[in-house]
Design an enzyme around this catalytic site. Structure first.
Site, PDB file in Angstrom:
ATOM      1  N   GLU A 166       0.807  -1.216   0.000  1.00 30.06           N
ATOM      2  CA  GLU A 166       0.000   0.000   0.000  1.00 30.06           C
ATOM      3  C   GLU A 166       0.847   1.278   0.000  1.00 30.06           C
ATOM      4  O   GLU A 166       0.714   2.124   0.893  1.00 30.06           O
ATOM      5  CB  GLU A 166      -0.939   0.027   1.203  1.00 30.06           C
ATOM      6  CG  GLU A 166      -1.903  -1.135   1.260  1.00 30.06           C
ATOM      7  CD  GLU A 166      -2.881  -1.035   2.433  1.00 30.06           C
ATOM      8  OE1 GLU A 166      -2.841  -0.033   3.171  1.00 30.06           O
ATOM      9  OE2 GLU A 166      -3.695  -1.959   2.612  1.00 30.06           O
ATOM     10  N   GLU A 349      -5.137  -8.468   1.151  1.00 33.48           N
ATOM     11  CA  GLU A 349      -5.741  -8.072   2.428  1.00 33.48           C
ATOM     12  C   GLU A 349      -7.223  -7.845   2.231  1.00 33.48           C
ATOM     13  O   GLU A 349      -7.633  -7.171   1.280  1.00 33.48           O
ATOM     14  CB  GLU A 349      -5.179  -6.738   2.947  1.00 33.48           C
ATOM     15  CG  GLU A 349      -3.893  -6.836   3.692  1.00 33.48           C
ATOM     16  CD  GLU A 349      -3.458  -5.478   4.270  1.00 33.48           C
ATOM     17  OE1 GLU A 349      -4.322  -4.652   4.623  1.00 33.48           O
ATOM     18  OE2 GLU A 349      -2.246  -5.272   4.348  1.00 33.48           O
TER      19      GLU A 349
HETATM   20  O1  IFM Z   1      -3.748  -2.762   9.444  1.00 33.89           O
HETATM   21  C1  IFM Z   1      -3.813  -2.252   8.146  1.00 33.89           C
HETATM   22  C2  IFM Z   1      -2.672  -2.784   7.309  1.00 33.89           C
HETATM   23  O2  IFM Z   1      -1.435  -2.522   7.893  1.00 33.89           O
HETATM   24  C3  IFM Z   1      -2.691  -2.145   5.948  1.00 33.89           C
HETATM   25  N1  IFM Z   1      -3.993  -2.284   5.333  1.00 33.89           N
HETATM   26  C4  IFM Z   1      -5.151  -1.923   6.110  1.00 33.89           C
HETATM   27  C5  IFM Z   1      -5.116  -2.614   7.461  1.00 33.89           C
HETATM   28  C6  IFM Z   1      -6.342  -2.212   8.301  1.00 33.89           C
HETATM   29  O3  IFM Z   1      -6.334  -0.851   8.505  1.00 33.89           O
END
Ligand code: IFM
Length: 443
Positions: A166, A349
């Site tokens: 990200e 994710e």
């Molecule tokens: O915890 C975070 C992660 O580090 C990056 N993506 C979003 C998740 C939830 O906020």
């Protein structure tokens, strides 16, 4: 859940990140990252929480690997702490830091799980921030140096690599919004960070390919459909601006080899001859992190004139107010297919924070999270049915962990962590996912 379309070859995984779980912040030669510094600054993180101990994964990783094995996932995505591997950010590697990841990788493999390694999940060494951080073009070379060191040590066993997690969020929250480390709200710093990080990605792709055996190399971005929070011209313009910075600034150059023209104008001579060829070299996989639609609001005081508003009134939301709406995931996957060259996609994710009230034994019957996962897996399946080359799904997160500016009060795990005792207790969602995986694998 009707998951039959996923089939036996679909890859199931769980994700974590170094700063969020490892702890051992000052052990075995590790130096502070910008998140150590930020979280130790009063008022930056809820309740003054820090990453000093986190889930103590540094010492308890065998337990966590056992949880992965029991869950039945085929892959584990984790990140390395740059300042554990290279305490000065560049220069001499720290043997003890590399040894830790060596042990972890061996343990993961011994459990029958593939290690998926992400080189950077937001924890830039503080020493490198002091040398200009992502505002310094040299940071692209610093990052390639990290990639080479890690790939040389682990590239005989780790086959799956991601450069950044990200980077778009790292820029937006850390350099535009200011609620994440390093806490900037600065238009020029954000523009410099965008290009340096993109260049760093490209240089690291080369370094991984040069030092690891037959690697799959990719990038992970957090992509969410953007909508105007209200139906008027100002909001529509805000939505366009947010889409540009959130969804395109760090994906178009990697996937298409060019910046959107508005952004190219803003970046100006930061972009030098040859940069876009480095950034846009082919990758083998794209990691999509997805949570919810974003609602754009005009914010004249913000560096790019736009902010992110809340979910529309009356719509279902998670414990952190993120809208629950699986259609956003289907839409995002279809957009990837429509706008970029074909590359295998993995959801790296997806998950949700809920209040998670434990019983006397620490067990959490998180049916809200089960329902969330069911909805989003159904949405992923619909995108596959529509021809998206989606190859896997990694839940965020294997366990409760340090949720950045929200500290430990916000829980995304499918395993509960009791932060007083550090005991891990699988939640109902863990059991549910375990059954889904077993059923789809025919197990
Ligand atoms: O915890 C975070 C992660 O580090 C990056 N993506 C979003 C998740 C939830 O906020």
């Amino acid at each position: 859940m009707d998951g039959t379309a996923f089939g036996p070859d679909f890859l199931w995984g769980a994700s974590t990140a170094a700063f969020q779980i490892e702890g051992a912040a000052a052990e075995d030669g590790r130096t502070p990252s910008i998140w150590d510094r930020f979280s130790h600054t009063p008022g930056k993180v809820l309740n003054g929480d820090t990453g000093d101990v986190a889930c103590d994964h540094y010492h308890r990783y065998p337990e966590d690997v056992a949880l992965l094995a029991d869950l039945g996932v085929g892959a584990y995505r984790f990140s390395v702490s740059w300042s554990r591997v290279l305490p000065q950010g560049t220069g001499a590697p720290n043997a003890a830091g590399l040894d830790f990841y060596d042990r972890l990788v061996d343990a993961v493999l011994a459990a029958g799980v593939e290690p998926w390694l992400c080189l950077h999940h937001w924890d830039l060494p503080a020493s490198l921030y002091d040398r200009g951080g992502w505002g310094n073009r040299e940071a692209a070379d610093w990052f390639a140096g990290l990639a080479a060191v890690v790939a040389r040590r682990l590239g005989d066993r780790v086959r799956h690599w991601f450069t950044f997690n990200e980077p778009n969020v790292m820029v937006w929250l850390g350099h535009v919004n200011g609620n994440h480390a390093p806490g900037l709200r600065d238009r020029q710093a954000a523009l410099s960070a965008i290009h340096t990080i993109n260049l760093a990605h490209g240089r690291a792709v080369g370094a991984i390919r040069a030092n690891a055996t037959d690697p799959m190399v990719g990038l992970i971005a957090s992509l969410q459909p953007v909508q105007p929070a209200a139906d008027d011209a100002a909001h529509r313009q805000a939505a366009q601006a947010l889409d540009l910075f959130w969804n395109r600034a760090m994906v178009d150059p990697v996937m298409l080899g060019r910046y959107p023209s508005d952004l190219a104008d803003m970046l100006g001579d930061r972009v030098r001859d040859g940069d876009l060829a480095t950034i846009g070299q082919p990758i083998d996989a794209f990691g999509l992190n997805h949570y919810c639609r974003l609602y754009a609001v005009p914010d004249p005081g913000a560096p790019f004139g736009v902010g992110i508003g809340g979910a529309p009134d009356g719509t279902p939301v998670t414990g952190v107010g993120w809208q629950i709406d699986g259609t956003g995931l289907t839409e995002q996957l279809l957009r990837l297919k429509a706008e970029y060259p074909p590359v295998p996609i993995y959801i790296t994710e997806n998950g949700a924070a809920f209040p998670d009230l434990p019983d006397a034994n620490g067990y959490v019957d998180d049916q809200d999270r089960v329902a969330f996962l069911t909805e989003y897996l159904g949405a992923a399946q619909r995108a596959r049915d529509a021809g998206v080359d989606l190859r896997g799904y990694f839940v965020w997160s294997l366990m409760d962990n340090f949720e950045w500016e929200l500290g430990y009060g916000t829980r995304f795990g499918i395993v509960r962590v009791d932060y007083d005792t550090l005991v891990r207790t699988p939640k109902a969602s863990y059991q549910h996912l375990k059954e889904v995986i077993a059923a789809l694998r025919g197990g």
